[in-house]
Design a protein around this motif. Structure first.
Motif, PDB file in Angstrom:
ATOM      1  N   ASN B 310       5.258  -0.403 -12.000  1.00  9.92           N
ATOM      2  CA  ASN B 310       6.511  -0.777 -12.648  1.00  9.92           C
ATOM      3  C   ASN B 310       7.354  -1.638 -11.710  1.00  9.92           C
ATOM      4  OD1 ASN B 310       5.756   0.790 -14.887  1.00  9.92           O
ATOM      5  ND2 ASN B 310       6.595   2.636 -13.930  1.00  9.92           N
ATOM      6  N   GLY B 311       8.135  -2.525 -12.323  1.00  6.48           N
ATOM      7  CA  GLY B 311       9.055  -3.329 -11.521  1.00  6.48           C
ATOM      8  C   GLY B 311       8.460  -4.617 -10.992  1.00  6.48           C
ATOM      9  N   VAL B 312       7.216  -4.894 -11.334  1.00  7.27           N
ATOM     10  CA  VAL B 312       6.599  -6.171 -10.973  1.00  7.27           C
ATOM     11  C   VAL B 312       5.815  -6.673 -12.178  1.00  7.27           C
ATOM     12  CG1 VAL B 312       6.314  -5.977  -8.470  1.00  7.27           C
ATOM     13  CG2 VAL B 312       4.673  -4.859  -9.981  1.00  7.27           C
ATOM     14  N   SER B 313       5.697  -7.991 -12.309  1.00  8.96           N
ATOM     15  CA  SER B 313       4.905  -8.486 -13.433  1.00  8.96           C
ATOM     16  C   SER B 313       3.529  -8.890 -12.940  1.00  8.96           C
ATOM     17  CB  SER B 313       5.612  -9.640 -14.129  1.00  8.96           C
ATOM     18  OG  SER B 313       5.934 -10.628 -13.184  1.00  8.96           O
ATOM     19  N   ILE B 314       2.792  -7.856 -12.550  1.00  9.40           N
ATOM     20  CA  ILE B 314       1.407  -8.039 -12.112  1.00  9.40           C
ATOM     21  C   ILE B 314       0.590  -7.189 -13.078  1.00  9.40           C
ATOM     22  CG2 ILE B 314      -0.226  -7.416 -10.288  1.00  9.40           C
ATOM     23  CD1 ILE B 314       2.074  -8.120  -8.292  1.00  9.40           C
ATOM     24  N   ASP B 352       2.857  -5.901  -1.500  1.00  8.00           N
ATOM     25  CA  ASP B 352       3.483  -6.989  -0.763  1.00  8.00           C
ATOM     26  C   ASP B 352       4.818  -7.362  -1.419  1.00  8.00           C
ATOM     27  OD1 ASP B 352       2.809  -8.365   1.603  1.00  8.00           O
ATOM     28  OD2 ASP B 352       2.527 -10.225   0.471  1.00  8.00           O
ATOM     29  N   GLU B 353       4.792  -7.499  -2.740  1.00  5.96           N
ATOM     30  CA  GLU B 353       5.995  -7.909  -3.458  1.00  5.96           C
ATOM     31  C   GLU B 353       7.098  -6.855  -3.345  1.00  5.96           C
ATOM     32  OE1 GLU B 353       5.142  -9.811  -7.190  1.00  5.96           O
ATOM     33  OE2 GLU B 353       7.173  -9.442  -7.943  1.00  5.96           O
ATOM     34  N   LEU B 354       6.713  -5.586  -3.392  1.00  3.44           N
ATOM     35  CA  LEU B 354       7.715  -4.516  -3.334  1.00  3.44           C
ATOM     36  C   LEU B 354       7.953  -4.018  -1.906  1.00  3.44           C
ATOM     37  CD1 LEU B 354       6.677  -2.449  -6.499  1.00  3.44           C
ATOM     38  CD2 LEU B 354       8.506  -4.148  -6.292  1.00  3.44           C
TER      39      LEU B 354
END
Lengths: 455, 455
Positions: B310-314, B352-354
């Motif tokens: 959740n919280g990323v568009s992957i 990586d993104e979070l």
């Protein structure tokens, strides 16, 4: 219905083999890490333009080539077929599988030259592929574990490799090994003083076979390669089969190589490397200076290393050396480096033959929980969670089967503890724990189960 | 001079990326192990007869094929060229690179059917290759991490997969994820009750796209696939976009699937699976029952799993399910199993993104020793040995360079501690330890150095 097979020269690694292999990989990786080497992985495929011409004609033949995707045959003509497979290959395949880890490493260094901090220390543990004729101990896919440092010619790096070799084999439990060391410059000096300057290449190829074919056949080979009788005689008397203690060795070498400047330099480097090793405080070094060690010379320009395990007739388990021109083929000349490669398959064979794998290396699941019915299962599952939270590898037998079948499963998988849960266990909260090795069975509470299986 | 490049769709993983990737691999491996899964590795190459026909026509096109060794063109004629590349391929290539880990696993199970203890639980973490058009986040070589258990249809296995998913993501530090679960039998029931029995395949393909294209386009797609307006209407009203709490869900499903026996069975299985999960004592389950989850159905016959962070568009970071006929294509029908696959590349992107990688995951060398001259080096080397014996990753700067250059090296490599050794340090045996993060510098004895860098 097709019956599946494996491509020749390839292998599956089942659970027991894999656990042992992982023990080897982990041990080598931890040691590399402690010595400050950083992990690198490169793709399995490289452009054929990267690979071709780096391993000699024979090597080029042994490259696995990958057929281009899509309609690779669109532009082919009958002429292409008539011109033979060697000319046809580049028209239908532009990629190949990596043949070793050295060329991809060189390619990586060149492509990242502007961002890499030198000296660059990397390790790499990945499979390589060679279309060799498969035979005992030779496979078409096998792992290499390499550590290299490039961008410095400090002999500290050679000394570190000597130390790291000792660490790796001692950490693996291979106590009885011999690390042979030499220096290409000594071989060059040797060629010079026997009157065949610059001939250390063919000289090395011949004396490399000493162990396999004996001194007489080495002489024959040297004759074939055009060495004079006098040169051969001097070589055999002065250099082959000499057993010197480390204290005599340097004077002896300096004396024999008196007339060769490069030879003297080789002796200096070797002596300095071993002096540094001593400064590190290496306990009981297992090093043998062997002026005939050549490892086919390949691209080595300085130190040469080779490790054999004693007490087994398995070839070298590790080898390496210094090279002065790793990246020259990619337009970046003069980058000096030194590296070592560990052969996982041979190390495995040595450890298996000498029974050196620690029990923990073969261990999979530690506990099997065996519930007799669904009430028992309701008690089994929280126990399973408790064990796993304590980092115990644990399973529940998934079906409600006969107890014998479940115990057979534990035996077949080498699971040392079985927790049996029937109606009595459900009522009392005391579990029957069976040690599958001794056959002993005890009633224990959940915490005691944990305590005993953590062993 | 050639300038080397990488084949398109492939990547190098440098030190920092590799350390993070190894953190992911290690975490997954440890979790698999705790759950009693055993390691397996299969060769990168399989016979094309093993691979072909298992992934549909499109999949066959995406297989990387390996050119036969030696004179592969010896028997080719112009007719072979004229007949097109699809017919030419099997004449010049008999091996391919594995496309996933499932088919090699099935091949392994069939080849070892007589020696494997069932149920057989294996995990496998290896690269796979697909000749896909490369794009952002899609590569031609990538790792899969699969765990499967075959030889039992116990729902305990489904429950264990739910638990293991929670463990893996929590151990990685990805706390905020959603595990969607469904069962193919519910989809089959859904098809039945909307009046399109047996059409769950096309139904699934269409509603799988709900997230991407929205409900209206899904309707269009269903129309194209021949579903009636009434069927589509019932589907949309009853099944799509429903948000039910877990307590309502089972009654609602049973009600809607009243007319479908297989649908009821699907609901029973899903409910039983989640009841078992509860018995294990899973804390704060992050499970969402989604009757429209299909994952393209592929070979799934029971439970279906999918995980998104959740919280990323992957896209999904993990997926799996139960299949009833893994080994049928190899002449061993009826072997039921259930498995889960973790996508390392996407997990890496999420973390990586979070910013979820722990500092330790990025850490390489902990200490750099910087001797100012060869006297200092004689003191530096035993200290290095001492640090490494205490399992501290440590290096000595190999050349005697300017201090600034050596400190730059430490900074570039992110080494947190530097030990400076000059003539004063040699005399006093007190080392200057510089914390490269804070800039703080202290004089310490060897034992204190060890104590401070062990942190």
């Amino acid at each position: 219905m097709q019956k599946p097979t494996l491509p020749k020269g390839t292998r599956d690694f089942g659970p027991e083999q894999m656990r042992k292999r992982l023990f080897i990989f982990d041990t080598i990786r931890q040691t590399f890490k402690r010595f400050g080497f950083q992990p690198l992985e490169t793709p399995s495929m490289e452009n054929l333009s990267t690979l071709t011409g780096k391993y000699g004609d024979e090597g080029d033949q042994l490259l696995f080539k990958i057929l281009n995707s899509g309609d690779f045959a669109a532009d082919l003509t009958e002429l292409d077929i008539a011109s033979g497979y060697k000319k046809l290959t580049p028209k239908i395949a532009e990629k190949g599988l990596r043949y070793d880890l050295t060329v991809p490493f060189a390619r990586y260094v060149v492509m990242n030259r502007n961002s890499l901090t030198m000296p660059f220390k990397r390790y790499q543990m990945q499979p390589v592929w060679r279309a060799d004729r498969p035979q005992k101990g030779r496979y078409r896919e096998f792992y290499q574990c390499d550590a290299d440092v490039v961008g410095t010619d400090s002999l500290i790096c050679e000394a570190e490799i000597v130390l790291m070799i000792h660490e790796v084999f001692r950490n693996l439990g291979i106590q009885d090994f011999t690390l042979k060391v030499n220096n290409r410059k000594i071989l060059a000096g040797m060629a010079e003083v026997i009157g065949a300057p610059g001939q250390e290449g063919p000289l090395a190829v011949a004396i490399d076979k000493l162990d396999k074919i004996g001194p007489e056949k080495v002489k024959d080979e040297l004759r074939e390669r055009g060495f004079s009788e006098k040169a051969i005689e001097t070589l055999v008397v002065d250099w082959i089969g000499q057993k010197l203690t480390n204290s005599e060795i340097w004077n002896d070498f300096r004396h024999k190589l008196n007339a060769s400047q490069i030879g003297q330099q080789g002796v200096d480097e070797l002596e300095e490397m071993l002096r540094l090793v001593e400064q590190y405080g290496l306990e009981k070094p297992q090093i043998e200076v062997d002026p005939t060690l050549a490892r086919g010379l390949s691209y080595y320009t300085g130190a040469i290393f080779e490790v054999k395990a004693n007490g087994v007739s398995i070839g070298s388990v590790s080898g390496g050396g210094r090279y002065d021109n790793l990246t020259g083929a990619f337009g970046m000349p003069g980058l000096s480096g030194v590296g070592i490669s560990f052969g996982v398959d041979r190390i495995y064979d040595v450890m298996d033959e000498l029974n050196l794998f620690p029990a923990s290396a073969g261990q999979g699941t530690q506990v099997l929980i065996v519930p007799f019915d669904s009430d028992a299962r309701a008690v089994a599952l929280p126990l399973l969670t408790k064990l796993r939270r304590a980092d115990v590898a644990a399973e529940v037998y998934p079906d409600l089967s006969k107890v014998k079948k479940m115990l057979d499963y534990a035996n077949a998988k080498g699971i040392p503890y079985v927790v049996l849960i029937g109606s009595e266990e459900v009522q009392t909260g005391q579990f029957s724990v069976k040690n599958m090795v001794t056959g002993e069975q005890k009633k224990l509470g959940a915490d005691e189960v944990l305590w005993i299986v953590k062993g």
